[in-house]
Motif scaffolding. Structure first.
Motif, PDB file in Angstrom:
ATOM      1  N   MET A 223       0.828  -1.194   0.000  1.00  0.00           N
ATOM      2  CA  MET A 223       0.000   0.000   0.000  1.00  0.00           C
ATOM      3  C   MET A 223       0.873   1.259   0.000  1.00  0.00           C
ATOM      4  O   MET A 223       0.523   2.243  -0.633  1.00  0.00           O
ATOM      5  CB  MET A 223      -0.941   0.006   1.201  1.00  0.00           C
ATOM      6  N   ARG A 224       1.992   1.200   0.700  1.00  0.00           N
ATOM      7  CA  ARG A 224       2.869   2.368   0.781  1.00  0.00           C
ATOM      8  C   ARG A 224       3.328   2.826  -0.612  1.00  0.00           C
ATOM      9  O   ARG A 224       3.349   4.017  -0.899  1.00  0.00           O
ATOM     10  CB  ARG A 224       4.063   2.058   1.677  1.00  0.00           C
ATOM     11  N   GLU A 225       3.677   1.863  -1.458  1.00  0.00           N
ATOM     12  CA  GLU A 225       4.138   2.208  -2.805  1.00  0.00           C
ATOM     13  C   GLU A 225       3.032   2.876  -3.621  1.00  0.00           C
ATOM     14  O   GLU A 225       3.286   3.816  -4.373  1.00  0.00           O
ATOM     15  CB  GLU A 225       4.654   0.958  -3.534  1.00  0.00           C
ATOM     16  N   GLN A 226       1.796   2.382  -3.455  1.00  0.00           N
ATOM     17  CA  GLN A 226       0.664   2.988  -4.164  1.00  0.00           C
ATOM     18  C   GLN A 226       0.430   4.422  -3.688  1.00  0.00           C
ATOM     19  O   GLN A 226       0.132   5.305  -4.494  1.00  0.00           O
ATOM     20  CB  GLN A 226      -0.605   2.171  -3.935  1.00  0.00           C
ATOM     21  N   ILE A 227       0.555   4.639  -2.398  1.00  0.00           N
ATOM     22  CA  ILE A 227       0.359   5.988  -1.846  1.00  0.00           C
ATOM     23  C   ILE A 227       1.454   6.921  -2.356  1.00  0.00           C
ATOM     24  O   ILE A 227       1.178   8.046  -2.770  1.00  0.00           O
ATOM     25  CB  ILE A 227       0.326   5.945  -0.304  1.00  0.00           C
ATOM     26  N   GLU A 228       2.701   6.445  -2.343  1.00  0.00           N
ATOM     27  CA  GLU A 228       3.808   7.270  -2.853  1.00  0.00           C
ATOM     28  C   GLU A 228       3.587   7.632  -4.320  1.00  0.00           C
ATOM     29  O   GLU A 228       3.830   8.771  -4.727  1.00  0.00           O
ATOM     30  CB  GLU A 228       5.148   6.542  -2.686  1.00  0.00           C
ATOM     31  N   ALA A 229       3.104   6.668  -5.111  1.00  0.00           N
ATOM     32  CA  ALA A 229       2.838   6.931  -6.530  1.00  0.00           C
ATOM     33  C   ALA A 229       1.732   7.971  -6.699  1.00  0.00           C
ATOM     34  O   ALA A 229       1.831   8.881  -7.524  1.00  0.00           O
ATOM     35  CB  ALA A 229       2.464   5.640  -7.248  1.00  0.00           C
ATOM     36  N   ALA A 230       0.684   7.862  -5.893  1.00  0.00           N
ATOM     37  CA  ALA A 230      -0.416   8.828  -5.961  1.00  0.00           C
ATOM     38  C   ALA A 230       0.045  10.208  -5.495  1.00  0.00           C
ATOM     39  O   ALA A 230      -0.346  11.231  -6.079  1.00  0.00           O
ATOM     40  CB  ALA A 230      -1.596   8.346  -5.128  1.00  0.00           C
ATOM     41  N   LEU A 231       0.883  10.244  -4.466  1.00  0.00           N
ATOM     42  CA  LEU A 231       1.420  11.533  -4.008  1.00  0.00           C
ATOM     43  C   LEU A 231       2.270  12.183  -5.096  1.00  0.00           C
ATOM     44  O   LEU A 231       2.310  13.411  -5.210  1.00  0.00           O
ATOM     45  CB  LEU A 231       2.242  11.359  -2.728  1.00  0.00           C
ATOM     46  N   GLY A 232       2.930  11.345  -5.897  1.00  0.00           N
ATOM     47  CA  GLY A 232       3.713  11.862  -7.013  1.00  0.00           C
ATOM     48  C   GLY A 232       2.859  12.626  -8.021  1.00  0.00           C
ATOM     49  O   GLY A 232       3.332  13.562  -8.670  1.00  0.00           O
ATOM     50  N   LYS A 233       1.597  12.252  -8.131  1.00  0.00           N
ATOM     51  CA  LYS A 233       0.673  12.966  -9.031  1.00  0.00           C
ATOM     52  C   LYS A 233       0.198  14.274  -8.402  1.00  0.00           C
ATOM     53  O   LYS A 233      -0.147  15.222  -9.111  1.00  0.00           O
ATOM     54  CB  LYS A 233      -0.536  12.088  -9.348  1.00  0.00           C
TER      55      LYS A 233
ATOM     56  N   GLU B 164      -1.717   0.004  10.100  1.00  0.00           N
ATOM     57  CA  GLU B 164      -2.321  -1.281   9.743  1.00  0.00           C
ATOM     58  C   GLU B 164      -3.799  -1.137   9.409  1.00  0.00           C
ATOM     59  O   GLU B 164      -4.373  -1.977   8.727  1.00  0.00           O
ATOM     60  CB  GLU B 164      -2.143  -2.274  10.888  1.00  0.00           C
ATOM     61  N   THR B 165      -4.420  -0.054   9.910  1.00  0.00           N
ATOM     62  CA  THR B 165      -5.845   0.165   9.648  1.00  0.00           C
ATOM     63  C   THR B 165      -6.090   0.986   8.385  1.00  0.00           C
ATOM     64  O   THR B 165      -7.215   1.391   8.115  1.00  0.00           O
ATOM     65  CB  THR B 165      -6.512   0.860  10.851  1.00  0.00           C
ATOM     66  N   GLY B 166      -5.028   1.233   7.612  1.00  0.00           N
ATOM     67  CA  GLY B 166      -5.197   1.933   6.336  1.00  0.00           C
ATOM     68  C   GLY B 166      -5.210   3.441   6.429  1.00  0.00           C
ATOM     69  O   GLY B 166      -5.750   4.115   5.550  1.00  0.00           O
ATOM     70  N   ILE B 167      -4.617   3.992   7.462  1.00  0.00           N
ATOM     71  CA  ILE B 167      -4.532   5.456   7.597  1.00  0.00           C
ATOM     72  C   ILE B 167      -3.148   5.895   7.145  1.00  0.00           C
ATOM     73  O   ILE B 167      -2.133   5.378   7.616  1.00  0.00           O
ATOM     74  CB  ILE B 167      -4.778   5.900   9.050  1.00  0.00           C
ATOM     75  N   ALA B 168      -3.123   6.850   6.225  1.00  0.00           N
ATOM     76  CA  ALA B 168      -1.855   7.415   5.773  1.00  0.00           C
ATOM     77  C   ALA B 168      -1.595   8.681   6.587  1.00  0.00           C
ATOM     78  O   ALA B 168      -2.446   9.573   6.648  1.00  0.00           O
ATOM     79  CB  ALA B 168      -1.920   7.755   4.294  1.00  0.00           C
ATOM     80  N   ARG B 169      -0.447   8.725   7.212  1.00  0.00           N
ATOM     81  CA  ARG B 169      -0.054   9.927   7.962  1.00  0.00           C
ATOM     82  C   ARG B 169       0.960  10.673   7.124  1.00  0.00           C
ATOM     83  O   ARG B 169       1.993  10.125   6.736  1.00  0.00           O
ATOM     84  CB  ARG B 169       0.505   9.535   9.324  1.00  0.00           C
ATOM     85  N   VAL B 170       0.636  11.933   6.839  1.00  0.00           N
ATOM     86  CA  VAL B 170       1.482  12.747   5.979  1.00  0.00           C
ATOM     87  C   VAL B 170       1.894  14.020   6.708  1.00  0.00           C
ATOM     88  O   VAL B 170       1.252  14.452   7.659  1.00  0.00           O
ATOM     89  CB  VAL B 170       0.768  13.109   4.653  1.00  0.00           C
TER      90      VAL B 170
ATOM     91  N   GLU C 182      -6.494  13.773   0.476  1.00  0.00           N
ATOM     92  CA  GLU C 182      -7.234  12.585   0.897  1.00  0.00           C
ATOM     93  C   GLU C 182      -8.173  12.073  -0.184  1.00  0.00           C
ATOM     94  O   GLU C 182      -8.229  10.873  -0.462  1.00  0.00           O
ATOM     95  CB  GLU C 182      -8.020  12.861   2.177  1.00  0.00           C
ATOM     96  N   ARG C 183      -8.888  12.972  -0.822  1.00  0.00           N
ATOM     97  CA  ARG C 183      -9.843  12.567  -1.853  1.00  0.00           C
ATOM     98  C   ARG C 183      -9.136  11.824  -2.987  1.00  0.00           C
ATOM     99  O   ARG C 183      -9.567  10.747  -3.418  1.00  0.00           O
ATOM    100  CB  ARG C 183     -10.570  13.803  -2.402  1.00  0.00           C
TER     101      ARG C 183
ATOM    102  N   GLU D  57      -7.233   6.598  -5.644  1.00  0.00           N
ATOM    103  CA  GLU D  57      -6.103   5.891  -6.255  1.00  0.00           C
ATOM    104  C   GLU D  57      -5.683   4.624  -5.503  1.00  0.00           C
ATOM    105  O   GLU D  57      -5.101   3.729  -6.100  1.00  0.00           O
ATOM    106  CB  GLU D  57      -4.886   6.828  -6.347  1.00  0.00           C
ATOM    107  N   VAL D  58      -5.941   4.593  -4.183  1.00  0.00           N
ATOM    108  CA  VAL D  58      -5.405   3.505  -3.363  1.00  0.00           C
ATOM    109  C   VAL D  58      -6.541   2.752  -2.673  1.00  0.00           C
ATOM    110  O   VAL D  58      -7.122   3.239  -1.699  1.00  0.00           O
ATOM    111  CB  VAL D  58      -4.417   4.054  -2.304  1.00  0.00           C
ATOM    112  N   PRO D  59      -6.871   1.550  -3.155  1.00  0.00           N
ATOM    113  CA  PRO D  59      -7.902   0.748  -2.497  1.00  0.00           C
ATOM    114  C   PRO D  59      -7.454   0.372  -1.080  1.00  0.00           C
ATOM    115  O   PRO D  59      -6.295   0.057  -0.847  1.00  0.00           O
ATOM    116  CB  PRO D  59      -8.015  -0.500  -3.368  1.00  0.00           C
TER     117      PRO D  59
END
Length: 110
Positions: free
Chosen positions: A1-11, A30-36, A57-58, A63-65
């Motif tokens: 999931m981390r890689e997908q989030i990084e890719a989406a942040l790149g956009k 582990e519960t799917g919360i991204a802390r930025v 967030e939107r 982008e990230v299931p």
């Protein structure tokens, strides 16, 4: 999931960087919360919460299931140690540091 989030942040980054800001991924729980962490101009912007929820967030959720939320963490505190902790005996400020010196560089030596 981390890689997908990084890719989406790149956009997302180019839009934030165009205004002098940026975003960095701190952790994914582990519960799917991204802390930025919002940085640059975003760090002190009064609209940063709106940018985080209505923008970052939107888009990340689209982008990230499995991503449940995006939370902002505090900016890094200015300090010589991670987490803003001072070493024992370390002055709290430059003024305090100068007071600990036997003489100030701008004053004549004793």
């Amino acid at each position: 999931m981390r890689e997908q989030i990084e890719a989406a942040l790149g956009k997302i980054r180019p839009a934030l960087q165009a205004d002098g800001g940026d975003v960095e991924l701190v952790e994914v729980t582990e519960t799917g919360i991204a802390r930025v962490r919002l940085t640059g101009a975003c760090k002190g912007c009064p609209m940063s919460q709106m940018t985080l929820k209505n923008g970052v967030e939107r888009i990340l959720k689209q982008e990230v299931p499995g991503l449940t939320a995006v939370e902002a963490v505090e900016p890094r505190p200015p300090s010589s140690m991670p987490g803003g902790r001072r070493r024992p005996g370390q002055p709290a400020s430059f003024r305090e540091f100068r007071q600990e010196l036997p003489f100030c560089a701008s004053e004549p030596h004793p």
